[in-house]
Scaffold this motif. Structure first.
Motif, PDB file in Angstrom:
ATOM      1  N   LEU A 263     -29.393  12.997  -7.816  1.00  0.00           N
ATOM      2  CA  LEU A 263     -29.297  12.875  -9.269  1.00  0.00           C
ATOM      3  C   LEU A 263     -29.505  11.414  -9.626  1.00  0.00           C
TER       4      LEU A 263
ATOM      5  N   THR B 247     -31.241  12.422 -16.753  1.00  0.00           N
ATOM      6  CA  THR B 247     -31.060  12.515 -15.302  1.00  0.00           C
ATOM      7  C   THR B 247     -32.287  13.150 -14.677  1.00  0.00           C
TER       8      THR B 247
ATOM      9  N   ARG C  96     -29.651   8.811 -12.265  1.00  0.00           N
ATOM     10  CA  ARG C  96     -29.156   8.648 -13.632  1.00  0.00           C
ATOM     11  C   ARG C  96     -29.911   7.510 -14.318  1.00  0.00           C
TER      12      ARG C  96
ATOM     13  N   ARG D  16     -27.530  16.518 -19.821  1.00  0.00           N
ATOM     14  CA  ARG D  16     -26.123  16.740 -19.436  1.00  0.00           C
ATOM     15  C   ARG D  16     -26.094  17.646 -18.213  1.00  0.00           C
ATOM     16  N   ASP D  17     -25.188  17.354 -17.275  1.00  0.00           N
ATOM     17  CA  ASP D  17     -25.098  18.171 -16.066  1.00  0.00           C
ATOM     18  C   ASP D  17     -24.877  19.639 -16.403  1.00  0.00           C
TER      19      ASP D  17
ATOM     20  N   ASP E 200     -29.240   8.646 -21.350  1.00  0.00           N
ATOM     21  CA  ASP E 200     -28.584   9.904 -20.962  1.00  0.00           C
ATOM     22  C   ASP E 200     -29.548  10.909 -20.339  1.00  0.00           C
TER      23      ASP E 200
ATOM     24  N   ASP F  49     -26.635   9.448  -7.852  1.00  0.00           N
ATOM     25  CA  ASP F  49     -25.561  10.315  -7.382  1.00  0.00           C
ATOM     26  C   ASP F  49     -26.154  11.413  -6.503  1.00  0.00           C
TER      27      ASP F  49
END
Length: 285
Positions: A61, A69, A63, A133-134, A67, A54
């Protein structure tokens, strides 16, 4: 510094080489770039499968399964290159940059299928981070909408610029107002919309905002389609140079005739917030 279109071009170049593949090993050649690498950086990446790539603003980012990144910022001179097995197809079929100096290969990913991804950064202004997590990443916190999102509109600009006593050029560079814009594309958008970079942001809401928002969007879309702009160090992941710089109407054209139809003005340059601003004092009001 690579802006949104350049980073998006790199993302698109990395997708076919990385997505769905497992990272077999990681070669980390130094302890830091602009900032230190996260603890256990190479070990935490090894064995992970890339699910998708992304982009948010100017950040890549990557991925990964579990989970995790991998966030990557290119800084001023960072670039990715792809090496595949002989005969493998790589994206891009126009002018190519000279090979990067391998002494500046700071991170090398060895990936399934005989693919090697190198991150090269002579100036080391780029950086990398890992998070789950973002919402945990300070780099993504508080970013405004992307210029090609539906949320970015004349109405949105009217709302966020009301009462701001800063020049519109500076306001558009604020990543909390719009994410991903940089000096090049703000200069181009203001020129194409006929708005002076010295005009206060508080004077934009209303008619000017309705004119500016779609121009910002079209400049970004046009630059992405052109593969970004090549200024000094930027190159896409496959080494291809962007060519939007050949369409500049303001940026870098100090002393040249204004390209706006019917305008007899000359492009000038001023310094705002330590950055060069290129504009036409005749048709930008």
């Amino acid at each position: 510094m690579p802006e949104l279109p350049e980073v998006e071009t790199v993302r698109r170049g990395l997708v076919p080489a990385l997505e769905g593949r497992r990272i077999l090993s990681v070669q980390q050649n130094r302890a830091d770039l602009r900032f230190p690498f996260p603890a256990g950086f190479a070990d935490r990446l090894t064995g992970r499968r890339v699910l998708r790539i992304d982009r948010r603003a100017k950040y890549l980012l990557i991925r990964l399964d579990g989970d995790l990144t991998l966030l990557s910022h290119l800084g001023m001179s960072g670039r990715y290159s792809i090496e595949a097995e002989q005969g493998a197809v790589q994206p891009g079929d126009f002018v190519h940059a000279a090979p990067a100096n391998p002494r500046h290969d700071h991170v090398v990913l060895h990936v399934e299928g005989g693919v090697t991804i190198r991150y090269n950064d002579p100036r080391r202004f780029g950086f990398m981070d890992l998070f789950e997590r973002d919402s945990d990443s300070p780099y993504l916190a508080g970013l405004g909408p992307e210029p090609n999102e539906n949320r970015f509109s004349g109405a949105y600009l009217s709302e966020v610029l009301t009462g701001r006593r800063t020049p519109i050029k500076s306001a558009l560079l604020d990543q909390k107002i719009v994410a991903g814009l940089g000096n090049i594309y703000v200069c181009e958008a203001l020129h194409r919309s006929g708005i002076s970079p010295r005009r206060l942001a508080s004077s934009i809401p209303g008619r000017r905002a309705e004119r500016l928002a779609p121009v910002v969007r079209s400049v970004i879309d046009e630059a992405i389609a052109a593969g970004g702009s090549t200024l000094r160090d930027f190159a896409a992941a496959d080494g291809a140079l962007g060519y939007f710089q050949h369409r500049f109407r303001a940026y870098g054209r100090e002393g040249e005739a204004c390209a706006t139809e019917g305008c007899s003005g000359t492009i000038g340059r001023i310094v705002q917030s330590s950055r060069s601003t290129f504009f036409c004092p005749s048709c930008q009001r």
